[in-house]
Design an enzyme around this catalytic site. Structure first.
Site, short mmCIF file in Angstrom:
data_model
loop_
_atom_site.label_atom_id
_atom_site.label_comp_id
_atom_site.label_asym_id
_atom_site.label_seq_id
_atom_site.Cartn_x
_atom_site.Cartn_y
_atom_site.Cartn_z
N LYS A 56 0.84 -1.20 0.00
CA LYS A 56 0.00 0.00 0.00
C LYS A 56 0.87 1.25 0.00
CE LYS A 56 -3.96 1.76 2.71
NZ LYS A 56 -4.81 1.44 3.89
N SER A 107 -9.78 1.44 2.72
CA SER A 107 -8.68 2.26 2.21
C SER A 107 -7.62 1.43 1.50
CB SER A 107 -8.05 3.09 3.33
OG SER A 107 -7.30 2.31 4.22
N SER A 113 -9.90 -1.69 7.10
CA SER A 113 -9.35 -1.46 5.76
C SER A 113 -8.49 -2.58 5.21
CB SER A 113 -8.55 -0.15 5.73
OG SER A 113 -9.43 0.94 5.82
#
Length: 556
Positions: free
Chosen positions: A109, A189, A213
C-alpha cells in the site's frame, strides 16, 4: 564501473538459468495461472527452473499495464524490480536463498515507506518527492524474507481519513475500482492492494487497517485478509491514522499464503513501542505450520447473531443463508458452535459512538509526527493546518469536490490525543470493545473465536486491536441489481460481488485463528469459483515463450 559489471554478470546468470519446459514423460510443464498462483506453486516453478523471478516481474508488470488504466490499482512500479529479480535469480542459481519469499513479487500500500526510488504518497501530492531515512520496518522485513517489492498500490487517500470521498480515490492514483462487476466500489482504504492481489497483479499485497481497511476490502475482493493484533506488526514509517488502532497486514489469495506473509513481517520493533505488548517478541509463532487439516476440531466458536441487525447495512436473506451454511460447515468440521451469544457493547461500536473522537485526535498528533521523520519534505509541511492548506490550494487534490471534512472537524476540536477529553473517549470505547465486546465474550463463553460475516466484525475488533481473518465464503447472485454509492460515482453493490466469513478472537490469537480459517477454507474452497469481471490475460507462458528460440533454448 565495477558495480555495473557485477550487475551484468548477475543478470546474465539469471537469464541463463535452465528452463525445463518439459517434464519426463508428461509433455509440457503446466505453468501456474497468475490469477490463482500460490507461493508454493511459484517457488516450485522457480526452483525447478521452469521460470525465473525476472519472468515473474515481467509477467506481473505486463498484467498491470493491461488493466491499470481501468482499475487504477497500482500507483508506481519499482524501476529497479528487474535488476533486483536478476540478483535473486543469481542467488537461487548458486543455492543461496534469502528466505521463504525469495524472488517473489509483492505490492504494498502506498502509505508503507520504502527508501528506494518509489514514492510513499498516501495518495497525495503533499508527499510526492518526500524521502524517508530508511525502509519502514515491514518493508525491510519483506526484503529480508526475500520478497521483491514490485510496486505501490493505490488507496483511499490518507487511508480514508481526509473527508467524505469515494472509497479508493486518491489524487495521485485516481479512482481505484474492484474487478468483479462494472464500476465496483473497491471498499476500504486498502483498495488498490485488494484489487491488485485479487486479479494477480502480484503474488500478494500488504494493506493497513484502522477500522476495517484490510478485512473489509479482502472480503469484497475474494481474498484472505489478516488484520493482525495491533502490536504484532510495526507501523514505523507507515503514514498513520491512529497509533491506537493502525495495523499492517497481508492480503493474499489463500490462508497459507497470508500466513507466509504475516510470518515475514511480524515481530517487535524498537521504533514502535506498541510492539512491546506482543508476548512473542521476534520469535513469533509458526503461522504456516498452523495451516493444518483439523484446525476446527474441538474449537469453541461463538456466533453473535444480534450484531447483523445492529449496523446501518442489513444483510440480505441470501447472505444470511450462506452464513448459516458456513456455520454448518464449522460444526461438520468438529467445532462446537455456541449460538446467539450477546455482546452488550456491539451496538455502540457499530454505530461509531466514540470512534471519531478517538481516531480523529490521533490523526492530529500522528500525521505531523510522520512529517517530522522525513529526510526531505518538499512542501515543508509540519502541521495539520499546513497540510489542509496544501490540499485545498493544489488543484491536483480535487478540492472542494473532494473535501477535507474529517480534518476540518479534527482541527476545530482543538485537541489531540494528549487531551483528557481524548482519554475519556478512549476509555469509554475500550469498555465497549473489551469487557462488553470480544474480550468479555471470549472469557464468558470460553471461546476460541467469534464468527460473523466479515463486515460486521471490523468495528468490533478495531478499538482494542483484536485480530480479524476474512476468508472467501460466497458471492451475490447474478441477478443482484447494481446500487450506486452515496456519491453516485461507483456501484456499491452488484452481481458477482464476493463476500467473506470473518473470525476474530483474543489479542495475539492469530495462530489459533489461522488453524480455524485454514480448516474452513479447505472444507469449502470457494475462492476459485468466483471469477473477476475484469482480469489481465498475460501469463508466465507468454513471457517465458518470448525468451526461447524455435528449439526451446533460452535467448539472452
Amino acid at each position: 564501473m565495477a558495480a555495473r559489471h557485477l550487475l551484468q554478470v548477475l543478470m546474465l546468470l539469471a537469464y541463463s538459468l535452465p528452463l525445463s519446459q518439459c517434464a519426463p514423460g508428461s509433455g509440457r510443464v503446466e505453468l501456474p495461472s497468475l490469477l490463482d498462483a500460490t507461493l508454493d506453486e511459484l517457488q516450485s516453478g522457480l526452483n525447478a527452473g521452469h521460470f525465473t523471478s525476472v519472468d515473474l516481474i515481467r509477467a506481473y508488470t505486463a498484467r498491470i499495464d493491461e488493466v491499470n488504466s481501468r482499475l487504477h490499482a497500482v500507483n508506481e512500479i519499482n524501476p529497479d524490480a528487474v535488476s533486483i529479480a536478476a540478483h535473486h535469480d543469481a542467488l537461487r542459481y548458486s543455492g543461496n536463498l534469502i528466505g521463504p519469499l525469495h524472488g517473489i513479487p509483492v505490492v504494498i500500500k502506498d502509505n508503507i515507506g520504502t527508501a528506494d526510488k518509489m514514492n510513499n504518497t498516501a495518495g497525495s501530492y503533499a508527499l510526492l518527492g518526500a524521502e524517508i531515512p530508511e525502509d519502514s520496518t515491514v518493508a525491510r522485513k519483506l526484503r529480508e524474507a526475500g520478497a521483491i517489492i514490485l510496486g505501490k498500490a493505490n488507496l483511499a487517500q490518507w487511508s480514508g481519513a481526509r473527508g467524505d470521498i469515494t472509497q479508493g480515490w486518491s489524487a495521485y492514483g485516481g479512482q481505484c475500482i474492484g474487478a468483479y462487476y462494472p464500476d465496483m466500489d473497491p471498499d476500504g482504504s486498502s483498495s488498490g492492494s485488494g484489487t491488485a492481489a485479487s486479479v494477480g497483479l502480484a503474488w500478494a499485497a500488504l494493506g493497513t487497517d484502522t477500522t476495517g481497511s484490510i478485512a473489509d476490502p479482502s472480503s469484497k475482493h475474494n481474498l484472505v485478509g489478516i488484520k493482525p493484533t495491533m502490536g504484532l506488526t510495526s507501523r514505523y514509517l507507515v503514514v498513520p491514522i491512529s497509533e491506537h488502532q493502525d495495523t499492517v497486514g497481508p492480503m493474499a489469495r489463500t490462508v497459507k499464503d497470508a500466513a507466509y506473509l504475516l510470518s515475514a513481517i511480524a515481530g517487535s520493533d524498537e521504533h514502535d513501542n506498541y510492539t512491546s505488548a506482543s508476548p512473542f517478541g521476534d520469535q513469533v509463532p509458526d503461522y504456516v505450520a498452523a495451516c493444518k487439516g483439523k484446525g476446527l476440531h474441538g474449537r469453541r466458536i461463538g456466533v453473535p447473531r444480534h450484531m447483523v441487525q445492529l449496523g446501518p447495512n442489513k444483510p440480505s436473506d441470501y447472505m444470511l443463508g450462506i452464513f448459516d451454511s458456513a456455520v454448518d460447515v464449522l460444526r461438520a468440521q468438529g467445532a462446537e458452535v455456541i449460538d446467539d451469544i450477546i455482546l452488550p457493547g456491539a451496538a455502540d461500536l457499530l454505530n461509531s459512538k466514540y470512534s471519531p473522537f478517538v481516531t480523529g485526535p490521533d490523526i492530529m498528533a500522528n500525521i505531523p509526527r510522520y512529517f517530522s521523520q522525513l529526510k526531505t519534505n518538499p512542501n515543508n509541511i509540519t502541521t495539520m493546518v499546513q497540510l489542509r492548506e496544501f490540499i485545498q490550494n493544489d488543484a491536483r487534490e480535487g478540492y472542494p469536490e473532494k473535501n477535507t471534512s474529517s480534518w476540518d472537524r479534527g482541527i476545530s476540536r482543538g485537541y489531540d490525543n494528549t487531551s483528557p477529553v481524548w482519554w475519556g473517549n478512549y476509555t469509554a470505547q475500550a469498555e465497549l470493545a473489551g469487557p462488553q465486546g470480544i474480550a468479555g465474550a471470549v472469557k464468558k463463553y470460553s471461546l476460541d473465536a467469534i464468527v460473523l460475516p466479515t463486515e460486521y466484525l471490523s468495528k468490533l475488533a478495531a478499538p482494542l486491536g483484536n485480530p480479524v481473518i476474512s476468508v472467501p465464503v460466497g458471492r451475490t447472485p447474478d441477478d443482484t441489481p447494481l446500487e450506486k454509492n452515496e456519491f453516485g460515482t461507483l456501484n456499491i453493490k452488484g452481481p458477482n460481488q464476493p463476500f467473506g466469513l470473518g473470525f476474530t478472537g483474543a489479542r495475539f490469537s492469530e495462530e489459533v485463528l489461522f488453524e480455524i480459517a485454514y480448516a474452513f477454507e479447505q472444507a469449502t474452497m470457494v475462492r476459485r469459483t468466483i471469477i473477476p469481471y475484469i482480469q489481465p490475460k498475460t501469463e508466465l507462458k507468454d513471457i517465458v515463450g518470448k525468451r526461447q528460440d524455435t528449439n526451446g533454448n533460452l535467448e539472452l
